[in-house]
Design an enzyme around this catalytic site. Structure first.
Site: not given
Ligand SMILES: Cc1ncc(C[n+]2csc(CCOP(=O)(O)OP(=O)(O)O)c2C)c(N)n1
Ligand SMILES: Cc1ncc(C[n+]2csc(CCOP(=O)(O)OP(=O)(O)O)c2C)c(N)n1
Ligand SMILES: [Mg+2]
Ligand SMILES: [Mg+2]
Lengths: 330, 324, 330, 324
Positions: A66, A134
């Site tokens: 990321e 998440h």
């Protein structure tokens, strides 16, 4: 927002997909990078068909990195592209904060005015059934960062029009897509170039008695609450900021000056959330108009459990919003 | 924004050896003058000097085109000057003057001159690596045959961004040359305590060529980087080079340097000075002439910088968004 | 806070150093890791002498790897240590957000109640002259994270007592040290075990007319403003929350219910800062007591310039605070 | 908190080969039963099955002490069971029942049983690596001669945490064994597209021993991990192993798997089944007996799990702070 133009019914993800297609058609500098965005077309279909249509050079699957992914956005924007970087879940921005906050948001300052047109797309909220790592709604963090524009659409039409505007902006944008909305349908104006301006709130329902500001998927719940309250003779004005940074304070204040009452609803936990800023700004700038305590509706200050049902139980319901509105008119 | 052409006069010298020497000289004297300014209390913000490391920047950048991109770090004056930055504007920046590249708001760690292919120094250790990969990706998508060169310290090799960048650059065969400037210290800590193994050897696990080079030998650096740049331009993908050098000054100007013996510094200064080595092949007269030119250029540059007004409060709010 | 105990005058960094020494003496499980904390004793002296005193096993210099550094804290706390992790500048937490927010803050939830006693120490604020990537005050982000305790002392006595309490807490703490205060002096109680409780605000100056909540180094400025205002006959109550998460709302509300007026001052930019939460909570829970619009005083929504003078010009002065207080009583 | 002893009956089998086979069988059937539950709609949250990868977990964990620590990832049921987790409580967790390890709030990706030395599965790819280094540091400071074993996927090798962890573990000679489970895919993307070079080869640049091992051969895994664990216990520092295996199921249960040919899966299932390979050295009768025992254990476990109440709203607010 009413319009006389023809409309088509689209799912949220389809509206996003159209925005991506149109902007990539329009400008060869627009590229898209992310995990499983190319061959697989995105975990939720948002990027479906793009790789075939625009080729591997412009639509790329990346490794699970990321920080580097966000850096791809910064670096390629610095040399002339208009990258769209997909960070799969909002929670994963925790791995890319340096690039987003310290690099992208400060580029223009460090270059005395050079553009850095990069859009970080990400998905927020409970509803994917994925649990505490998440499912977060972290928008308040990014609204606290000078140099970033933060966008959170509540339906397909805004999603399409705002994403197109975000891609055309010459500054970094965090574009937040709500997981629970991706398959929701809505009418999208059937026009050549459907743009929704950044930084402009939308009064989704005009009303007189209470201003109800709602974010993302709470706009639908706010409208449902308003409908219920209308039955009791309470006229609610539902305002969707759409862009969270910069906030369209003028529209929010105008509404509160009219109604004298404010409720803010979002999925993020209440403490230090976006509702705090909206309430504070109103208590600062429209205090004399306020006729009741401001109210915030949001998740309790807890983590998101894994199951979808439990996650839903954790966040406020339409009834909670109704109760909050009623509390302001008691 | 004023359009910008490389403003080092030294960049125009035709002879390779002479030009590289001149650039090293320019950087050496630039840093020395800055140190004086710092001692006089005129420098705003922290100052990371590159004294002793000039040959890395010069060897690496000398063969680049203006349209090639350089990503620098917190110790980056030498990178900036080697890529063609104006000594006057760089002085102005670091001295907090309006003519500085960011009007003096960014200072030494936040100078970017995109029109010179200088994507920026950076205050965050290791942050330049993925930005460099991004720039290389951008060049590739635009089908330019330019390359990106990224400098980072051996200390930065401990940041996760190195692995992420090597992996991505290798998979995508990005036109990227990573130059690790191993100056043996990260802040106050010797490399032996923060770098396991060798930085250049980390390339192999990613299927990237890796190589060590003498960072105090400008010709060695120029040739190693030249080969890597040529490969990158040809679509051959990235390279990782580790240029071994030494930081003559403290981590920051004013550092009491309690963490290393004076003899160690002395040895590098006396026996391995990159300036002395670059001067060797030149005849004394032309080297002297270069020295005089450099002195004049820097004198003018510093005077110009100091003639500008200090950055004012009014400038603070500018350039946060396109609309400002 | 007045006390009859003897005091010693210490610099802020010395007070922190004493807290570290005392807690490391007290409990062999307490260890310290960070960049340049051992051999060098910390960039600002806070960890001076610890490596010699407690040995290399317990006081360690780390490579420049903020994510791993935070992970060292999580993992070692999970197996029984009480690690203190120094992340040199607050801005560098952008590289460790996953470990702090996604791992540390959720450990107890994921283990049904296991402790994770880790303290992340970091340094905030302009004043080190380091520019936009080394000067931020990001406390509001962390206050939005369930599972984290966020502490920001304003002077040596609180610094020492709060750090000792933080080290003894069985949950993750973000402990924020203000760069500009490190060399400031203050009296520290000369007692065996000077503890300041977490989650308890401190009324630094009692007053009647306006509640002035100030964070970190703004406490001193608030006191200076209060002194100035006292000359004009305005009685200001200065409240230092000390712990920002959980906020001691009871104390804040009690004060506002008495004064009817609220001003919040901090160094972070105003939008979406800690001031937003405090103002919102007051406008929600003490609305009826409010006699004037709430006011926030903080930095404008811009980056921090490199020079110390300019950085100082950017943040609010004592005069700005005085003006804000006066605005509430007009 | 109920105190917990390893609750796999299979853990008590004395013979190495038989015990390892039994554990593989337990995991295989556990995952198959879970898949059935998922198909029936009873699983809350996403389900990442480890079918086909059982030998990695079993080979790696079989020789560990209860006081050794295991750090797992998003695909971790096999790690949990191999380290001694109770199949009943694990079923309960994944099925969202109150008897689950986190009362069903964490689910498959957030199971931790510290009293078994199981520091947790993890939803964040690559996040376990520095946590494992931290745990190893913690053990070392306490002068325990326990070790930490960390599982991660080949996809996770692209996260910056791998390099940071290798560097730190090497410098500090931490008692850490890193086991990369290369199952050839990260979500829907084949390894060739996201891993440059080879994962095990990344060790060398950090002065760490690296080695490839057949992840479908439980004895090969046990012997490679055994050697690494012994070295770690002796103060010899970390090791990086890459266990090559294959993910039989989709990335998540329900994955349509458009990204790979059925023949590829079939080949691994038919020719390289780790269960079949572990069964080979046993005589058929005792293997059959093991199978029956496992079946009975799992039947009971599942029944017990399903008998528990689903996790309720009231449990959501618990365990955020020590005081809650
Ligand atoms: C992410 C991050 N961590 C820590 C620092 C503080 N810091 C500034 S320079 C430096 C040392 C860097 O060492 P190296 O990469 O070898 O570069 P050198 O200073 O030797 O040129 C450190 C730790 C930083 N700026 N950024
Ligand atoms: C930081 C982060 N990025 C992305 C994801 C989404 N994701 C979940 S599993 C996965 C693939 C991981 O691949 P690998 O490490 O090979 O493990 P495997 O699933 O093959 O067991 C991804 C990308 C995640 N959970 N965390
Ligand atoms: Mg160095
Ligand atoms: Mg995999």
């Amino acid at each position: 927002m009413s319009t006389t133009a023809a409309v088509r019914s689209l799912k949220f993800w389809q509206a996003l997909n159209e925005a991506l297609v149109e902007e990539m058609e329009r400008d060869a500098a627009v590229v898209l990078v992310g995990q499983d965005v190319a061959a697989a077309g995105g975990t939720y279909g948002v990027t479906r068909g793009l790789a075939t249509r625009f080729g591997e050079a412009r639509v790329r699957d990346t490794p699970i990195s990321e920080a580097a992914l966000a850096g791809l956005g910064v670096g390629s924007a610095a040399v002339g592209l208009r990258p769209i970087v997909e960070i799969m879940f909002f929670d994963f921005t925790t791995l890319a904060m340096d690039q987003i906050v310290q690099q992208a948001a400060k580029f223009r300052y460090f270059t005395s005015g050079r553009p850095l047109p990069v859009v970080f797309r990400t998905m927020c909220g409970a509803g994917a059934g994925m649990g505490a790592q998440h499912s977060q709604s972290l928008e308040a963090w990014f609204c606290h960062v000078p140099g970033l524009t933060v966008v959170m659409p509540s339906g397909p039409a805004d999603a399409k029009g705002l994403l197109k505007s975000a891609i055309r902006l010459d500054d970094p944008v965090l574009f937040i897509e709500t997981a629970a909305l991706l398959t929701a349908r809505g009418d999208v104006p059937d026009v050549d170039d459907h743009l929704v301006p950044l930084g402009v709130a939308d009064v989704k329902l005009p009303g007189e008695d209470v201003t109800l500001v709602a974010l993302g998927r709470y706009v639908d719940r706010a409208l449902a609450a308003a409908e219920q309250l209308a039955g009791d003779g309470v006229s609610v004005e539902v305002v969707d900021p759409r862009t969270l940074q910069p906030l369209d304070l003028a529209t929010l204040l105008r509404s509160v000056r009219k109604t004298g009452r404010l409720v803010v609803a979002h999925e993020a936990p209440v403490p230090f959330g976006v509702g705090a800023e909206i309430c504070a700004a109103v208590a600062e700038q429209a205090f004399d108009a306020l006729r009741a305590p401001v109210r915030r509706v949001g998740a309790p200050f807890t983590h998101v459990p894994v199951s979808q049902e439990l996650a839903e139980l954790r966040v406020p319901s339409v009834d909670d919003i109704v109760a909050a509105v009623q509390a302001t008119i008691r | 924004m004023a359009s910008e052409t490389p403003t080092n006069h030294v960049s125009n010298i035709a002879d390779d050896l002479a030009r590289r020497y001149a650039k090293i000289r320019l950087i050496r004297r630039f840093e020395e003058l800055l140190r004086e300014q710092h001692e006089a209390g005129s420098v705003r913000g922290p100052l990371h000097l590159a004294l002793g490391q000039e040959a890395v920047a010069v060897g690496a950048c000398d063969g680049l085109r203006p349209s090639d991109q350089v990503v620098s770090n917190h110790r980056g004056h030498h990178h900036c000057l080697a890529k063609g930055a104006s000594p006057g504007r760089l002085f102005a920046e670091i001295l907090g003057r309006r003519d500085g590249y960011t009007r003096g708001r960014g200072g030494s760690m936040h100078v970017a001159v995109p029109e010179l292919g200088l994507l920026g120094t950076n205050g965050i250790v290791g942050a330049g690596l993925p930005i460099a990969a991004g720039a290389a990706f951008g060049l590739a998508v635009q089908e330019r045959d330019d390359v990106v060169l990224c400098f980072f310290g051996e200390g930065a090799s401990s940041e996760g961004t190195l692995g992420e960048t090597l992996n991505l650059a290798s998979l995508w065969k990005l036109p990227l040359v990573l130059v690790c400037e191993n100056n043996q210290y990260a802040e106050l800590t010797p490399a032996s305590q923060h770098v396991a193994g060798r930085v250049w050897m980390r390339a192999e696990g990613y299927d990237v060529p890796g190589e060590e080079v003498d960072g105090n030998d400008v010709e060695a650096v120029a040739s190693a980087v030249g080969a890597a740049v040529a490969r990158a331009r040809d679509g051959g993908g990235p390279t990782l080079l580790e240029a071994v050098t030494y930081r003559w000054a403290g981590h920051y100007a004013g550092d009491p340097e309690r963490y290393r013996p004076a003899e160690e510094v002395q040895e590098w200064v006396e026996l391995r000075d990159p300036l002395v080595r670059a001067r060797e092949p030149l005849d004394a007269a032309s080297a002297d002439a270069i020295d005089r030119d450099v002195e004049r250029e820097l004198e003018d540059a510093l005077a110009l910088a100091l003639a500008g007004a200090p950055t004012a409060d009014a400038e603070l709010a500018l350039d946060h968004y396109g609309s400002s």
